[in-house]
Design a protein around this motif. Structure first.
Motif, short mmCIF file in Angstrom:
data_model
loop_
_atom_site.label_atom_id
_atom_site.label_comp_id
_atom_site.label_asym_id
_atom_site.label_seq_id
_atom_site.Cartn_x
_atom_site.Cartn_y
_atom_site.Cartn_z
N UNK A 1 5.51 -10.57 55.34
CA UNK A 1 4.18 -10.11 55.01
C UNK A 1 3.49 -10.99 54.00
N UNK A 2 2.45 -10.47 53.37
CA UNK A 2 1.67 -11.18 52.35
C UNK A 2 1.83 -10.44 51.04
N UNK A 3 2.68 -10.96 50.17
CA UNK A 3 2.96 -10.25 48.91
C UNK A 3 1.77 -10.27 47.96
N UNK A 4 0.79 -11.14 48.20
CA UNK A 4 -0.41 -11.14 47.36
C UNK A 4 -1.24 -9.88 47.56
N UNK A 5 -1.03 -9.20 48.68
CA UNK A 5 -1.79 -7.98 48.98
C UNK A 5 -1.09 -6.72 48.50
N UNK A 6 0.09 -6.86 47.91
CA UNK A 6 0.83 -5.70 47.44
C UNK A 6 0.15 -5.11 46.20
N UNK A 7 0.00 -3.79 46.20
CA UNK A 7 -0.64 -3.10 45.09
C UNK A 7 0.31 -2.05 44.51
N UNK A 8 0.12 -1.75 43.24
CA UNK A 8 0.90 -0.70 42.60
C UNK A 8 0.61 0.63 43.30
N UNK A 9 1.67 1.36 43.62
CA UNK A 9 1.53 2.62 44.33
C UNK A 9 1.84 2.52 45.81
N UNK A 10 1.93 1.29 46.35
CA UNK A 10 2.28 1.11 47.76
C UNK A 10 3.70 1.61 48.00
N UNK A 11 3.95 2.08 49.25
CA UNK A 11 5.32 2.41 49.64
C UNK A 11 6.19 1.17 49.56
N UNK A 12 7.42 1.33 49.12
CA UNK A 12 8.38 0.23 49.05
C UNK A 12 9.72 0.72 49.58
N UNK A 13 10.26 0.02 50.56
CA UNK A 13 11.50 0.43 51.22
C UNK A 13 12.52 -0.70 51.09
N UNK A 14 13.65 -0.40 50.46
CA UNK A 14 14.70 -1.39 50.24
C UNK A 14 15.79 -1.25 51.29
N UNK A 15 16.18 -2.38 51.88
CA UNK A 15 17.21 -2.38 52.93
C UNK A 15 18.27 -3.40 52.56
N UNK A 16 19.53 -3.00 52.63
CA UNK A 16 20.61 -3.92 52.30
C UNK A 16 21.96 -3.25 52.34
N UNK A 17 22.91 -3.83 51.58
CA UNK A 17 24.29 -3.34 51.57
C UNK A 17 24.74 -3.04 50.15
N UNK A 18 24.17 -2.01 49.51
CA UNK A 18 24.58 -1.70 48.15
C UNK A 18 26.04 -1.28 48.10
N UNK A 19 26.79 -1.92 47.20
CA UNK A 19 28.22 -1.64 47.03
C UNK A 19 28.98 -1.77 48.35
#
Length: 500
Positions: free
Chosen positions: A192-210
């Motif tokens: 995406x375009x991180x310059x368009x990210x604003x405070x309050x936007x949804x944020x979803x983290x995906x990965x392999x914690x632990x």
């Protein structure tokens, strides 16, 4: 006495009378109880009142749930688990000599000398499939995940595992690119375009914690443009409260459209676990790095040749730049693009290519993203006036940057404030500039300047304020440079240094 006489005796008659009375009483009581109307009982019943969920609210909630499911379905296949093994070798200790030889004799095998033992350290992180070229897939992750690995493999979200290799790594941005081979058709992440990210936007983290692969957590964007990450990292960061833990590093932070907006990199936590303070490298910071890794095996940076600091309130007040955002060029590399273009120590840089400079870190990142040979336009404040300077950017080289002998003048100074005055127990009449730092092997170090010195003059003229200091420092009509300093109770002059 005969039986008849016993039955007709007075005692027997009384006994029978009592027995019949008792039986009659019980019978009457039972009959009365059975025909009596039972009293109403006061019983408390739990009242069940069903309040149906509003259909409008349910539609909104289910739509949001479908959106999150859609994001998970799209992103999980492009985020992989990165498995690493780092092999370290250490010298096996030798026990020759007394008392070893006394008890066990002298070893006959000379091959035992200089033996090494191999130690294997396993690690787990995350990565994002960002590019495909034929049967080669490229996975972006953090340098601290895979940069030092001797063995690398990746695990897809369906459990399939592939061997991988390191393509390139970069410590300044904490990025690494690895690749694996497969004839199968795997999806590639949408950046995406991180310059368009604003405070309050949804944020979803995906990965392999632990090590828990294909984990999805959700939050919002808490802040953008955060600085002050791990030492040496020049990125700014997106802050999120989506849960990020060890093992999430290198994984994706995505928006509600399923577009990657950041690479999860570090957390702030007193315990080592998530406390809602996660930080991701904005994806726009890494797009060019991906191309550099693939084509050159490393990230190429633009180089201006200045040493930058943020102007605190004391420095800003003396230079007359209060309430102005920017970065102060405290020192210049001799022979650098900055010097050739006309930037001087003391210039306050407020714009780069028509974009406002917010602070030091943002300018360092912006200059690094410039290409060698590119013409860049800087706007600086010098002596209270704005000045436009065009500079031809060079390629950053580690050996050149590490040459402190070319860093002019090789020190950082600041006005004497109340805190410094109290710490040094200086009289209120003492005026000058406090030497905060002297760079090793720099011209200032060669001249004999020391941290804690108070500069009161330059080339025989009074220089007790920053404007005077930079004006005299940049006066190229003088062939030599020297300083008058107060050191303790003594006032002395430094050695003279021939200007380059």
């Amino acid at each position: 006495m005969s039986l008849y006489e016993k039955l007709s005796s007075k005692k027997f008659f009384i006994f029978n009378l009592v027995l019949l009375g008792t039986l009659f009483g019980f019978s009457l009581a039972f009959f009365s109880f059975s025909i009596a109307k039972p009293a109403d009982k006061q019983v408390a019943h739990a009242q069940s009142v069903q309040t149906p969920v509003s259909s409008d609210a349910l539609v909104v909630a289910e739509s949001l749930q479908k959106a999150f499911r859609s994001v998970a379905d799209a992103v999980l296949p492009v985020v992989v688990q990165v498995n690493t093994v780092e092999i370290q070798k250490q010298q096996v200790p030798q026990f020759n000599g007394i008392p070893w030889e006394f008890f066990f004799g002298t070893p006959q095998d000379n091959d035992q000398k200089n033996q090494e033992r191999e130690y294997r350290s396993k690690g787990v992180g995350s990565g994002i499939i960002v590019r495909k070229n034929g049967t080669t897939y490229y996975v972006l992750t953090n340098n601290h995940v895979a940069g030092s690995a001797s063995e690398i493999s990746i695990t897809m979200n369906d459990g399939r595992e592939f061997k991988a290799k390191l393509v390139g790594k970069d410590e300044r941005k904490d990025l690494a690119l690895i690749s694996f081979e497969s004839k199968e058709n795997f999806p590639v992440a949408v950046l995406g375009d991180s310059d368009q990210v604003k405070v309050g936007d949804w944020a979803i983290a995906v990965g392999s914690p632990l090590g828990l692969s294909s984990s999805v957590t959700m939050g919002i964007v808490s802040a953008v443009g955060r600085t002050g990450g791990p030492a040496g990292n020049i990125n700014d960061f997106i802050q999120t409260d989506a849960a990020i833990n060890q093992g999430n590093s290198g994984g994706a932070l995505v928006n509600i459209r399923g577009e990657v907006i950041g690479i999860n990199t570090w957390i702030a936590s007193p315990s080592g676990g998530s406390v809602g303070l996660g930080f991701s490298i904005p994806v726009n910071n890494v797009k060019r790095a991906i191309d550099d890794f693939i084509t050159k095996g490393q990230v190429k940076y633009g180089w201006l040749g200045v040493s930058l600091i943020d102007a605190d309130k004391d420095i800003a007040a003396e230079l007359g730049i209060q309430n102005r955002k920017g970065a102060l060029a405290s020192q210049i590399f001799i022979g650098s693009p900055a010097e050739k273009g006309g930037i001087q120590p003391g210039d306050y840089i407020i714009k780069l290519n028509d974009k406002e400079v917010r602070n030091r870190d943002q300018l360092v990142l912006a200059v690094g993203d410039l290409k060698a040979g590119e013409q860049a336009t800087f706007v600086v404040i010098r002596n209270g006036s704005e000045k436009t300077i065009r500079v031809k950017i060079d390629e950053r080289k580690d050996d050149v940057v590490a040459d402190n002998s070319k860093l002019w003048p090789g020190m950082i100074v600041t006005p004497i404030n109340d805190e410094i005055r109290q710490a040094l127990k200086l009289d209120a009449k003492v005026k000058g500039l406090y030497v905060v730092e002297v760079i090793t092997k720099s011209p200032a170090a060669v001249m004999g300047l020391q941290r804690g010195d108070i500069i009161v003059g330059v080339n025989g003229e009074s220089a007790k304020t920053l404007p005077d200091f930079f004006r005299l420092l940049n006066d190229k009509t003088k062939k030599d440079l020297w300083f008058e300093v107060q050191r303790g109770e003594t006032t002395l002059e430094t050695m003279r240094y021939k200007r380059p």
